[in-house]
Design a protein around this motif. Structure first.
Motif, mmCIF file in Angstrom:
data_model
loop_
_atom_site.group_PDB
_atom_site.id
_atom_site.type_symbol
_atom_site.label_atom_id
_atom_site.label_comp_id
_atom_site.label_asym_id
_atom_site.label_seq_id
_atom_site.Cartn_x
_atom_site.Cartn_y
_atom_site.Cartn_z
ATOM 1 N N GLY A 118 4.447 -0.519 -8.494
ATOM 2 C CA GLY A 118 4.090 -1.803 -7.897
ATOM 3 C C GLY A 118 3.783 -1.696 -6.413
ATOM 4 N N VAL A 119 3.255 -0.556 -6.002
ATOM 5 C CA VAL A 119 2.842 -0.388 -4.599
ATOM 6 C C VAL A 119 1.391 0.079 -4.577
ATOM 7 C CG1 VAL A 119 5.175 0.164 -3.798
ATOM 8 C CG2 VAL A 119 3.646 2.015 -4.491
ATOM 9 N N SER A 120 0.845 0.210 -3.383
ATOM 10 C CA SER A 120 -0.546 0.657 -3.270
ATOM 11 C C SER A 120 -0.623 2.185 -3.341
ATOM 12 C CB SER A 120 -1.132 0.177 -1.943
ATOM 13 O OG SER A 120 -0.460 0.801 -0.872
ATOM 14 N N GLN A 134 -2.203 3.994 -1.301
ATOM 15 C CA GLN A 134 -2.024 4.500 0.062
ATOM 16 C C GLN A 134 -0.548 4.711 0.395
ATOM 17 O OE1 GLN A 134 -3.925 1.857 -0.719
ATOM 18 N NE2 GLN A 134 -5.989 2.356 -0.072
ATOM 19 N N THR A 135 0.292 3.851 -0.164
ATOM 20 C CA THR A 135 1.729 3.992 0.089
ATOM 21 C C THR A 135 2.288 5.220 -0.619
ATOM 22 O OG1 THR A 135 2.052 1.649 0.541
ATOM 23 C CG2 THR A 135 3.972 2.854 -0.263
ATOM 24 N N TYR A 141 5.826 8.080 5.492
ATOM 25 C CA TYR A 141 6.510 6.804 5.317
ATOM 26 C C TYR A 141 7.776 7.007 4.498
ATOM 27 C CZ TYR A 141 7.601 2.106 3.743
ATOM 28 O OH TYR A 141 8.252 0.947 3.472
ATOM 29 N N LEU A 143 12.867 0.618 -3.051
ATOM 30 C CA LEU A 143 11.730 1.393 -3.551
ATOM 31 C C LEU A 143 12.154 2.826 -3.866
ATOM 32 C CD1 LEU A 143 8.798 1.732 -4.305
ATOM 33 C CD2 LEU A 143 8.241 2.015 -1.869
ATOM 34 N N ASN A 153 -9.669 -3.075 -1.352
ATOM 35 C CA ASN A 153 -8.502 -2.488 -2.024
ATOM 36 C C ASN A 153 -7.957 -1.322 -1.181
ATOM 37 O OD1 ASN A 153 -6.575 -2.032 -3.939
ATOM 38 N ND2 ASN A 153 -7.908 -0.765 -5.218
ATOM 39 N N ASN A 154 -7.572 -1.635 0.047
ATOM 40 C CA ASN A 154 -6.956 -0.623 0.911
ATOM 41 C C ASN A 154 -6.005 -1.329 1.878
ATOM 42 O OD1 ASN A 154 -8.600 -1.814 2.857
ATOM 43 N ND2 ASN A 154 -10.165 -0.225 2.712
ATOM 44 N N ASP A 155 -5.502 -0.579 2.874
ATOM 45 C CA ASP A 155 -4.528 -1.157 3.797
ATOM 46 C C ASP A 155 -5.105 -2.341 4.566
ATOM 47 O OD1 ASP A 155 -2.640 0.635 3.000
ATOM 48 O OD2 ASP A 155 -2.753 1.915 4.765
ATOM 49 N N ASP A 176 2.149 -4.158 -0.171
ATOM 50 C CA ASP A 176 3.508 -3.708 -0.455
ATOM 51 C C ASP A 176 4.310 -3.612 0.845
ATOM 52 O OD1 ASP A 176 2.765 -1.318 0.798
ATOM 53 O OD2 ASP A 176 2.114 -0.428 -1.086
ATOM 54 N N GLU A 177 5.508 -3.035 0.730
ATOM 55 C CA GLU A 177 6.418 -3.038 1.883
ATOM 56 C C GLU A 177 5.860 -2.264 3.077
ATOM 57 O OE1 GLU A 177 9.872 -1.208 0.010
ATOM 58 O OE2 GLU A 177 9.340 0.690 0.975
ATOM 59 N N ARG A 178 5.165 -1.164 2.815
ATOM 60 C CA ARG A 178 4.612 -0.389 3.937
ATOM 61 C C ARG A 178 3.499 -1.158 4.633
ATOM 62 N NH1 ARG A 178 0.325 2.681 4.860
ATOM 63 N NH2 ARG A 178 -0.384 2.253 2.755
ATOM 64 N N GLN A 179 2.639 -1.794 3.839
ATOM 65 C CA GLN A 179 1.535 -2.541 4.428
ATOM 66 C C GLN A 179 2.054 -3.756 5.212
ATOM 67 O OE1 GLN A 179 -0.372 -2.882 0.661
ATOM 68 N NE2 GLN A 179 -1.893 -1.312 1.117
#
Lengths: 69, 143
Positions: A24-26, A28-29, A38, A44, B56-58, B68-71
């Motif tokens: 459920g994250v991107s 990129q993450t 990160y 998470l 569909n990116n940061d 999400d949490e990082r973004q």
């Protein structure tokens, strides 16, 4: 902090996008976590560990360095 | 790839509201010939933010008020940096106005609002106990 996310993901034959969707994250993450750029939150980190059916301390090693890729 | 969510409308809507307010102020103060370009730029910016929010990116996640949490952390850090730079600019503007013997209150308002917001933020995020000098009562240990 070293982690075994990439190692576990490759072992299971998953792409970064598939792992991201499962967590459920991107994507990129996932990339940022794998490269050590990160540090995920505790919830998470638990989701990742449970997904791969290992403990958090097996997945994340505070003493280790992220290997160069 | 584009995505659509209600959160994606937040930044464009905010831009439209603030920009239209600015255009209204320009209309009152300078007339319609100056207000129309402001409103046009506002509309273009709002559409731009809406399109960016669909990426569909940061960047898409940040402008789309999702992610999400990082973004979200990236967005919060960027907002914090914006606030710090704004306050610094206001303080410099305040000093320049003093040197010019010009009105300082617009810059004073910015610095004052920022300082008040910081205190409110401390209270909201539950540090008011320590902020007011009380370290809080530690949980009693059981014997």
């Amino acid at each position: 902090m070293r982690n075994r996310v990439k190692e576990q993901r490759i072992q299971r034959g998953l792409s970064q996008a598939e792992l991201a969707a499962a967590l459920g994250v991107s994507r990129q993450t996932v990339i940022s976590i794998e490269s050590g750029r990160y540090l995920p939150s505790l919830p998470l980190a638990f989701r990742i560990a449970r997904f791969f059916n290992v403990t958090v301390d097996k997945m994340f090693d505070p003493e280790g360095e992220v290997p160069e890729t | 790839m584009m995505r659509l969510s209600h959160g994606r409308l937040r930044v464009p809507a905010g831009t439209l509201i603030l920009g239209t307010g600015l255009a209204a102020a320009v209309l009152v103060g300078q007339g319609w010939h100056n207000a129309i370009p402001v409103e046009v730029v506002t509309a273009v910016a709002a559409v731009g933010y809406f399109l960016l929010g669909g990426l569909n990116n940061d960047v898409g996640a940040i402008y789309g008020s999702s992610g999400d949490e990082r973004q979200q952390m990236v967005r919060q850090r960027a907002q914090a940096l914006t606030a710090v730079v704004t306050v610094l600019a206001a303080v410099i503007g305040y000093m320049v106005q003093i040197a010019r013997r010009a009105p300082t209150w617009p810059f004073g308002v910015v610095v004052g609002v920022a300082a008040a917001s910081f205190v409110v933020g401390l209270a909201i995020y539950r540090v008011h106990d320590t902020f007011l000098g009380s370290p809080g009562v530690p949980e009693e240990t059981r014997k």
